[in-house]
Design an enzyme around this catalytic site. Structure first.
Site, mmCIF file in Angstrom:
data_model
loop_
_atom_site.group_PDB
_atom_site.id
_atom_site.type_symbol
_atom_site.label_atom_id
_atom_site.label_comp_id
_atom_site.label_asym_id
_atom_site.label_seq_id
_atom_site.Cartn_x
_atom_site.Cartn_y
_atom_site.Cartn_z
ATOM 1 N N ARG A 47 -74.490 -124.091 -120.197
ATOM 2 C CA ARG A 47 -75.884 -123.640 -120.412
ATOM 3 C C ARG A 47 -76.575 -124.466 -121.492
ATOM 4 N NH1 ARG A 47 -76.888 -119.452 -123.469
ATOM 5 N NH2 ARG A 47 -75.163 -118.182 -122.720
ATOM 6 N N TYR A 99 -102.214 -126.281 -110.413
ATOM 7 C CA TYR A 99 -101.177 -125.625 -109.625
ATOM 8 C C TYR A 99 -101.279 -124.126 -109.879
ATOM 9 C CZ TYR A 99 -96.683 -124.081 -108.003
ATOM 10 O OH TYR A 99 -95.696 -123.393 -107.341
ATOM 11 N N ASP A 171 -99.376 -131.908 -116.794
ATOM 12 C CA ASP A 171 -98.522 -131.772 -115.613
ATOM 13 C C ASP A 171 -98.675 -133.077 -114.830
ATOM 14 O OD1 ASP A 171 -97.468 -131.255 -113.079
ATOM 15 O OD2 ASP A 171 -98.087 -129.156 -113.067
ATOM 16 N N LYS A 196 -90.493 -132.363 -106.561
ATOM 17 C CA LYS A 196 -91.436 -133.135 -105.764
ATOM 18 C C LYS A 196 -91.020 -134.615 -105.726
ATOM 19 C CE LYS A 196 -93.323 -129.085 -105.698
ATOM 20 N NZ LYS A 196 -94.412 -128.674 -106.566
HETATM 21 C C1 LIG Z 1 -94.706 -127.586 -107.354
HETATM 22 C C2 LIG Z 1 -95.511 -127.736 -108.583
HETATM 23 C C3 LIG Z 1 -95.246 -126.963 -109.730
HETATM 24 C C4 LIG Z 1 -94.171 -125.886 -109.747
HETATM 25 O O1 LIG Z 1 -92.917 -126.423 -109.614
HETATM 26 P P1 LIG Z 1 -91.640 -125.676 -108.930
HETATM 27 O O2 LIG Z 1 -90.582 -126.698 -109.004
HETATM 28 O O3 LIG Z 1 -92.052 -125.293 -107.534
HETATM 29 O O4 LIG Z 1 -91.371 -124.455 -109.757
HETATM 30 C C5 LIG Z 1 -96.007 -127.199 -110.850
HETATM 31 N N1 LIG Z 1 -96.997 -128.124 -110.864
HETATM 32 C C6 LIG Z 1 -97.287 -128.862 -109.774
HETATM 33 C C7 LIG Z 1 -98.382 -129.850 -109.850
HETATM 34 C C8 LIG Z 1 -96.560 -128.696 -108.610
HETATM 35 O O5 LIG Z 1 -96.869 -129.439 -107.530
#
Ligand SMILES: *Cc1c(COP(=O)(O)O)cnc(C)c1O
Length: 372
Positions: A47, A99, A171, A196
């Site tokens: 962890r 998001y 982000d 992603k």
């Molecule tokens: C998918 C996404 C998230 C969230 O991520 P997860 O891995 O699904 O929890 C946050 N910001 C953006 C821009 C995303 O495309």
């Protein structure tokens, strides 16, 4: 060093005990002590830390040019842990077009817990300035934005945040460090959903934070990561590290196809509007040239009509998979308003497209037959 070389160098370590060119996956949850009760290596328990996670975190910091990287079990877990490092009474500024999970966490989890927040159009710099309060601790940007692909002037928003005594987070999931390095534009923290583009194959969930400085705040987040344990498994870390090796080539190929698809859709008689940073009519062309190395592989298209016409269009597609998410090697299309539910502010005729590695001509032919 160029990005591609850096990405390979950052994720490639031959195993020192066997010489294996690909690192092993360390599934162990715990690590042994010697006769004197001393740990035999730098690890105690998975962890707080694990060899595969440490390798990924070091690579993430390298790619974004930060002092320290932290990997999480999902993008949302990364956001959650960062927000937990704030204190009740603090204020957060968050982009209106972002998001949907980011403001959802603020509203459903952190508002009852004592954080306040304001949503603001990050391209309206006066509004950003006006929305800063005495207790603003964090300004949350996302650029290109989701799903309208507006561009935030990171250098200016970071300055406004710093003037108000706040940290600026970006982000960077859609742009990836191939196209945009927010820490070089004075942001303090980069957030990723590694589910992603970084992993790139729609087969692993993950998140990341990279801090420009390894200061007290970064250490507080590090301690929450270890204490609350929203961490990725060793196998997930290994998969994300593998994905990073091909990030540069994937992004460039997917981006070239996205440009061709956007050019085809723009001006098509059945299309109302295309949102893509690579189109000459994008309102933020100058900013894109200034802070990005390319327009990316995400686009949104508004077809003529409403939800019914949008859904009928995607129902006829044969090559695109109708699914949420993005950044994988297969092209995906989704009706965002359906996914976001009744509180969605996304136009009903909008479809979000993630362009993969299929040939551009095949994707365009598929779109053409479905729009006919
Ligand atoms: C998918 C996404 C998230 C969230 O991520 P997860 O891995 O699904 O929890 C946050 N910001 C953006 C821009 C995303 O495309």
């Amino acid at each position: 060093m160029h990005f591609d070389t850096l990405a390979l160098k950052a994720t490639h370590q031959a195993d020192p005990t066997t010489g294996a060119v690909v690192p092993p996956i360390h599934l162990a949850t715990t690590f042994a002590r010697d006769e004197a009760n001393e740990l035999t290596g730098p690890y105690l328990y998975t962890r707080p830390n694990n060899p595969n996670r440490e390798a990924l975190e070091t690579a993430l910091a390298t790619l974004e040019g930060g002092a320290v990287g932290m990997a999480f079990g999902s993008g949302q877990a990364a956001t959650m842990t960062l927000l937990q490092a704030l204190s009740p009474g603090d204020h957060v500024l968050v982009a209106t077009d972002s998001y949907y999970g980011t403001p959802a966490l603020l509203e459903q989890v952190f508002h009852p817990w004592g954080l306040t927040y304001t949503r603001v159009h990050m391209d309206d710099l006066d509004a950003v300035k006006q929305s800063m309060h005495e207790n603003t601790r964090l300004v949350w940007c996302e650029t290109p934005s989701n799903p309208l692909l507006t561009i935030t002037d990171l250098l200016t928003v970071a300055r406004l945040a710093h003037d108000a005594g706040a940290l600026c987070v970006c982000d960077n999931t859609w742009a990836t460090p191939v196209l945009q390095r927010p820490l070089e534009l004075n942001c303090d923290i980069v957030m990723h959903s590694t589910s992603k583009y970084l992993s790139g194959h729609s087969d692993v969930l993950g998140g990341a934070l990279v801090f420009k400085r390894n200061d007290e705040f970064a250490q507080r987040v590090r301690s929450l990561q270890s204490l609350s344990g929203a961490v990725p498994s060793p196998f997930d870390c290994w998969l994300i590290s593998r994905g990073i090796k091909t990030l540069g080539v994937r992004m460039r190929a997917q981006m070239a196809t996205a440009q061709a698809v956007a050019d085809f859709l723009d001006g098509h008689p059945s299309v109302e509007k295309v949102h893509y940073p690579g189109l000459p009519n994008h309102p933020d062309r100058a900013l894109i040239a200034q802070q990005m190395n390319g327009p990316g592989a995400m686009l949104s298209v508004q077809v003529n009509g409403g939800a019914a016409e949008a859904l009928a269009f995607i129902g006829k597609l044969k090559l695109f998979t109708r699914a949420t998410s993005l950044g994988g090697v297969e092209s995906l299309i989704e009706h965002r308003a359906s996914v976001e539910g009744p509180n969605s502010t996304t136009p009903a005729n909008l479809l979000r497209v993630s362009i993969g590695l299929e040939h551009a001509e095949d994707l365009i032919a598929d779109l053409a037959q479905a729009l006919r």
